[in-house]
Design an enzyme around this catalytic site. Structure first.
Site, short mmCIF file in Angstrom:
data_model
loop_
_atom_site.label_atom_id
_atom_site.label_comp_id
_atom_site.label_asym_id
_atom_site.label_seq_id
_atom_site.Cartn_x
_atom_site.Cartn_y
_atom_site.Cartn_z
N LYS A 49 0.85 -1.21 0.00
CA LYS A 49 0.00 0.00 0.00
C LYS A 49 0.88 1.25 0.00
CE LYS A 49 -2.24 -1.02 3.84
NZ LYS A 49 -1.73 -2.35 4.18
N ARG A 89 11.23 -3.39 11.23
CA ARG A 89 10.13 -2.94 12.10
C ARG A 89 9.89 -3.96 13.21
NH1 ARG A 89 5.12 -1.06 8.31
NH2 ARG A 89 4.00 -2.11 9.97
P1 AMP Z 1 0.83 -0.16 9.25
O1 AMP Z 1 2.13 0.53 8.97
O2 AMP Z 1 -0.30 0.37 8.43
O3 AMP Z 1 0.95 -1.66 9.17
O4 AMP Z 1 0.44 0.20 10.75
C1 AMP Z 1 1.27 -0.15 11.83
C2 AMP Z 1 0.45 -0.26 13.10
O5 AMP Z 1 -0.11 1.03 13.42
C3 AMP Z 1 -0.72 -1.19 13.03
O6 AMP Z 1 -0.39 -2.55 13.24
C4 AMP Z 1 -1.60 -0.64 14.15
O7 AMP Z 1 -1.11 -1.01 15.42
C5 AMP Z 1 -1.41 0.87 14.00
N1 AMP Z 1 -2.41 1.46 13.09
C6 AMP Z 1 -2.17 2.04 11.88
N2 AMP Z 1 -3.31 2.48 11.34
C7 AMP Z 1 -4.30 2.15 12.21
C8 AMP Z 1 -5.72 2.33 12.21
N3 AMP Z 1 -6.36 2.92 11.19
N4 AMP Z 1 -6.41 1.88 13.28
C9 AMP Z 1 -5.80 1.29 14.32
N5 AMP Z 1 -4.47 1.09 14.38
C10 AMP Z 1 -3.72 1.51 13.34
#
Ligand code: AMP
Length: 286
Positions: free
Chosen positions: A66, A221
């Site tokens: 994404k 990460r």
């Molecule tokens: P990502 O980089 O999108 O995988 O996000 C990393 C982490 O941030 C996720 O595993 C969640 O813990 C938190 N996070 C990001 N976006 C959201 C969202 N819209 N709602 C809840 N937690 C989020």
């Protein structure tokens, strides 16, 4: 904050006629500030120079890409790429009680509360408005049906792109992900080459290696371990997949099966988005 709390309690299904007034009160009281011209009522939506109303959302499992494709499109279309995961990671990097609390949640692969996410997103949007930004490509938000309802209550989403990849590839991509701790660049050391079998197509994705000067600064990460990625995938199927259906029934969902790495997928994605007429733009964003 009262209006935002009300919204989080379930007022997202607000009557369309009152939406404009409600948005203003949300903006005034809570700072959940989709800029007035991005709000769904009363004011014409913002358009990019090509007359597109770019208020897009990218959906897809962890590791699908994404961030890669949303950031390329944001450069192409001149709109900000806003990844809530990045906003959360910025918060983790700060010191203080919120950072500690968030680190525990994120490193377990759990979702952060709607209140915190909306607060972070609102601040990011406000900062963008102050800098004259218009439109957006959201990545990582909405991640639950409730977040989708909240978003629908305050602004019109034009298009939702749902990126898809098979699960073994998602896992390999998450485990191969590396970030340069100095420049922030995203790379991937996974070399994926799966042969097609039983009518299922194969897929090949070469690694996206960093330049020499980033090599010694690569970090992984904290939530990209096998155990946590599996939990993030499980949560995606449970909580985020309903968001696909939310937009599908509204006729906004564009499904896109990634055929391979960036060189193969990018031109096909541009074609799917009717953006492939801009050859010079394609090379500019690459
Ligand atoms: P990502 O980089 O999108 O995988 O996000 C990393 C982490 O941030 C996720 O595993 C969640 O813990 C938190 N996070 C990001 N976006 C959201 C969202 N819209 N709602 C809840 N937690 C989020």
């Amino acid at each position: 904050m009262t209006a935002l709390r009300g919204l989080l309690r379930g007022n997202a299904a607000v009557n369309m006629r009152t939406a404009g007034r409600w948005i203003s009160s949300v903006a005034a009281e809570s700072g959940f500030s989709f800029p007035a011209s991005q709000a769904r009522q009363g004011v014409a939506p913002r358009r990019d120079p090509g007359s597109r109303n770019v208020q897009w959302v990218f959906l897809g499992c962890p590791g699908v890409g994404k961030g890669t494709y949303a950031s390329r499109l944001s450069r192409l279309l001149g709109v900000p790429h806003i990844a809530t995961g990045d906003l959360v990671r910025d918060e983790l990097a700060a010191t203080g009680p919120l950072s500690k609390q968030l680190t525990e949640i994120v490193n377990r692969g759990q979702l952060v509360s709607d209140e915190i996410i909306i607060d972070l997103l609102s601040k990011r949007l406000e900062d963008g408005v102050a800098k004259g930004e218009s439109g957006f490509i959201l990545d990582g938000f909405p991640r639950t049906r409730r977040q989708a309802e909240i978003l629908e209550g305050v602004t019109e989403i034009e298009l939702v792109v749902n990126l898809k990849l098979r699960e073994d590839v998602l896992l390999a991509k998450c485990l191969g992900r590396r970030i340069c701790s100095q420049c922030g660049g995203n790379f991937n050391v996974a070399s994926i080459d799966i042969k097609g079998e039983n009518g299922r197509p194969g897929i090949s994705m070469p690694p996206l290696l960093p330049p020499e000067h980033c090599m010694s600064k690569l970090i992984t990460r904290g939530d990209d371990t096998e155990e946590v990625v599996k939990e993030r995938l499980r949560l995606y199927y449970e909580l985020s997949q309903p968001v696909e259906e939310f937009y599908r029934i509204r006729g906004k969902l564009l499904e896109f099966d990634l055929p391979g790495g960036i060189p193969e997928s990018w031109p096909k994605l541009l074609r799917a988005l009717n953006l492939d007429d801009h050859d010079e733009k394609q090379s500019a964003a690459a």
